[in-house]
Design an enzyme around this catalytic site. Structure first.
Site, short mmCIF file in Angstrom:
data_model
loop_
_atom_site.label_atom_id
_atom_site.label_comp_id
_atom_site.label_asym_id
_atom_site.label_seq_id
_atom_site.Cartn_x
_atom_site.Cartn_y
_atom_site.Cartn_z
N GLU A 61 48.59 -1.69 -34.60
CA GLU A 61 49.34 -0.43 -34.67
C GLU A 61 50.52 -0.51 -35.62
O GLU A 61 50.78 0.42 -36.39
CB GLU A 61 49.82 0.00 -33.27
CG GLU A 61 48.71 0.49 -32.35
CD GLU A 61 48.03 -0.62 -31.57
OE1 GLU A 61 48.41 -1.80 -31.75
OE2 GLU A 61 47.11 -0.31 -30.78
N HIS A 130 49.74 3.44 -20.04
CA HIS A 130 48.91 4.48 -20.67
C HIS A 130 49.21 5.87 -20.12
O HIS A 130 48.35 6.73 -20.15
CB HIS A 130 47.42 4.19 -20.44
CG HIS A 130 46.91 2.94 -21.07
ND1 HIS A 130 47.06 1.70 -20.51
CD2 HIS A 130 46.24 2.73 -22.24
CE1 HIS A 130 46.51 0.78 -21.28
NE2 HIS A 130 46.00 1.38 -22.34
#
Lengths: 326, 336
Positions: A61, A130
């Site tokens: 990322e 998440h």
């Protein structure tokens, strides 16, 4: 003319139209090309636009967000997806130190026209890595713009404007909205950044919210109407730039404010809005501005615990009554 | 004396003087900046590249006008070697309106998007790795035949971005050259105390990337290695990593006494001074002491003028404190 499609298909349409319109637009992120995205947002793009414009990345990322900044500085318009907004913690530098600050620190020389799409929010039983709503984090950094659509129509119109915007724009997309089917216009349209929408007019209280909580707020407002309480629901749609005129107009009409978000309450963007309203619209207020947010906890896994951690129509209705002392 | 023969055969005296001039200009810029810092004329910190001039001069001689580059907190030398304006660079160090970034970036953020294709020096160690790889990705997408050079030091090869971006650049065969100036120190920490390989460029092998290690005090060796690296990247073979072993004469920042370094470091450094090294070759190639001194004097005069320009330039207007945060809708976004 209108048609009924899901939030994710509306996003797909927006991305597709912009990629057809501008060859500088490209997609980069995890599982965006061959798979066509976890939520089907880029289904079929690889075949249509080719591997130079629809790029599957490794799980890197920080690396691919940094590359997006460099490509944007060169005049391309990358649309990056972080699979979950929670992953910003491993990609923080390219977004917060580079994308956000580069224009200012170069004296206006560099432009970073990138979009960072971030699925976010709780309710999918995914626990604390998440499920977060990190609006406050994204809104904190000067140089970033932040959108948080609540419906398919806005998702499409806002993502198109975000791609055309010359600044880095973070698109916060609540995961539980993706499958929701709604009417959107048949013809092409744009929704400007920084323009809120009154979803329901009312005279007793201004309920300021965004993203998935707009739906809960609307449900609460309808239920309260049966009890004679008339709530105005203001969907911000963009958090930065903020449609202050819309907030001021509504608060000046209702004189009562509740802000609803799924964020951790401490340090939330809801808190920032509350402060601004208290500072600048104090004379308009009949009661203190209140916030209904998540708890100051880690997003829990167990369904019964997770559901305790974000507002619902019932808790919103209760909070409205509390502000109104009813 | 094979080296001497080789040098005089390969390069004209004018070419060698060109390298010499660039190195002298870099050193003079840095020494002038140091003096201004010591006198209290500058705000903040500066990080000097004195001792590393051969790396900047050699590498940038191999970079074409259409190419792009990123730099670091120790980036003044790259800007000068690229041919950027010392007046504007010095003014940026002073926080003046006439600086490259209108005084909004300072020493660690000199950028020139319009002429030099300088995508920015950076205050975050390793950030330029992502930006340079992204620029190379843009070149590949656009098919514009430009190469991007990411310049950074030994310390940033231990950042995750080094590995993430090199892996992607290699997989996608991006036109990217990473130029590592290994001066052996990340602030106070000697690289081998925290790194397990004698060379840093060898890590490229893990990603299937070609690499080389070169004596960074020898400007011609750097130039030749960099030409090879640039050709490799431009020809579609993917990225290349070049490591130049250099010496950092000063501490990490200007004023850092570098007490953490053994005396032998500076002894070796001074014995390998890149300007003196080329000076000797030039004299052997027929240049005169006067010619070399003239180049030094011109560089000094140029940087005297840069300091004067910076010192006499105005600070930014206070109204500029809120400009350029956003490209569009700036006023509203800054207001709340």
């Amino acid at each position: 003319m209108s048609k009924k499609i899901t939030f994710s298909k509306a996003l797909r349409e927006g991305l597709h139209e912009e990629m057809v319109r501008d060859e500088n637009v490209f997609i980069i992120g995890e599982d965006m090309a061959v798979m066509g995205n976890v939520f089907g947002v880029t289904t079929g793009f690889l075949d249509e636009f080719g591997p130079n414009r629809v790029i599957d990345t490794p799980i890197s990322e920080e690396g691919f967000c940094g590359m997006a900044v460099g490509a944007a500085m060169r005049g391309l318009r990358p649309v990056v997806e972080l699979m979950y907004n929670d992953f910003i913690t491993v990609a923080a530098d390219p977004i917060f130190n580079q994308a956000a600050k580069t224009r200012y620190m170069t004296g206006g020389q560099a432009t970073v026209p990138m979009v960072l799409r971030c699925p976010m929010g709780a309710g999918r039983r995914n626990a604390g890595h998440h499920s977060q709503s990190l609006e406050a984090l994204f809104c904190h950094f000067p140089g970033l713009k932040v959108i948080a659509p609540s419906c398919a129509e806005d998702a499409k119109g806002l993502i198109k404007s975000a791609i055309r915007d010359d600044d880095p724009v973070v698109s916060l997309e609540n995961k539980l909205l993706y499958a929701k089917k709604e009417e959107i216009p048949e013809e092409e349209y744009l929704i400007p950044l920084g323009k809120a929408k009154v979803k329901r007019e009312g005279k007793d209280l201004t309920l300021i919210t965004w993203s998935r909580q707009v739906n809960f707020a609307m449900e609460a407002a309808e239920n309260l109407a049966a009890e004679g309480i008339d709530v105005e629901v203001l969907d911000l749609r963009s958090l930065v730039p903020l449609d202050w005129e819309a907030i001021a107009a509504s608060v000046s009409k209702t004189h009562n404010v509740l802000i609803v978000s799924e964020e951790v309450k401490r340090g939330s963007y809801a808190g920032e809005l509350s402060a601004q309203i208290a500072e600048e619209l104090f004379d308009e207020l009949d009661a203190p501005v209140e916030r209904l947010c998540g708890l100051n906890i880690v997003s829990p896994f167990s369904p019964v615990l997770e559901d305790e951690n974000f507002p619902h129509p019932e808790t919103i209705a209760k909070a409205v009554k509390h502000v109104l002392n009813k | 004396m094979a080296t001497k023969k080789k040098t005089t055969e390969k390069y004209s005296k004018e070419q060698l003087l060109g390298f010499y001039r660039t190195m002298c200009r870099v050193r003079e810029f840095e020494e002038h900046a140091a003096e201004c810092f010591t006198k209290g004329m500058l705000a903040g910190n500066i990080h000097l590249s004195i001792g590393q001039e051969a790396a900047a001069a050699g590498a940038f001689a191999a970079i074409q006008p259409q190419d792009f580059f990123t730099s670091t907190h120790r980036g003044h030398g790259h800007a000068i070697a690229r041919g950027m304006d010392p007046n504007m660079a010095m003014a940026e160090l002073f926080g003046k309106k006439t600086g490259y970034c209108q005084g909004k970036g300072g020493s660690m953020h000199i950028t020139d998007m319009s002429k030099a294709n300088h995508l920015g020096a950076n205050g975050i160690v390793g950030a330029g790795q992502g930006i340079s790889a992204g620029s190379a990705l843009a070149s590949k997408i656009k098919g514009d035949n430009s190469v991007t050079v990411g310049c950074f030091g030994d310390g940033s090869t231990n950042e995750g971005t080094f590995h993430e971006n090199l892996n992607m650049a290699a997989t996608w065969k991006l036109p990217l050259v990473w130029f590592i100036e290994n001066n052996c120190y990340g602030v106070s920490t000697e690289i081998h105390r925290v790194t397990n390989t004698p060379d840093l460029a060898t890590r490229a092998a893990a990603y299937g990337v070609d690499y080389a290690v070169v004596d960074g005090t020898d400007v011609l060796a750097v130039y030749e290695a960099m030409c090879k690296a640039m050709d490799h990247a431009r020809s579609g073979k993917g990225p290349y990593v070049l490591e130049a072993k250099v010496y950092r004469y000063q501490g990490h920042y200007c004023g850092d006494p570098a007490v953490y370094r053994p005396a032998e470091y500076m002894e070796k450094a001074l014995a390998n001074d890149p300007i003196e090294k080329l000076g000797k070759k030039l004299l052997a190639a027929g240049a005169t002491e006067e010619e070399l001194q003239k180049i030094k004097d011109e560089a000094k005069a140029e940087m005297d003028a840069a300091v004067k320009f910076a010192d006499e330039s105005p600070y930014p207007d206070l109204a500029e404190v809120t400009t350029d945060v956003y490209a569009m809708d700036n006023e509203r976004c800054v207001e709340r």
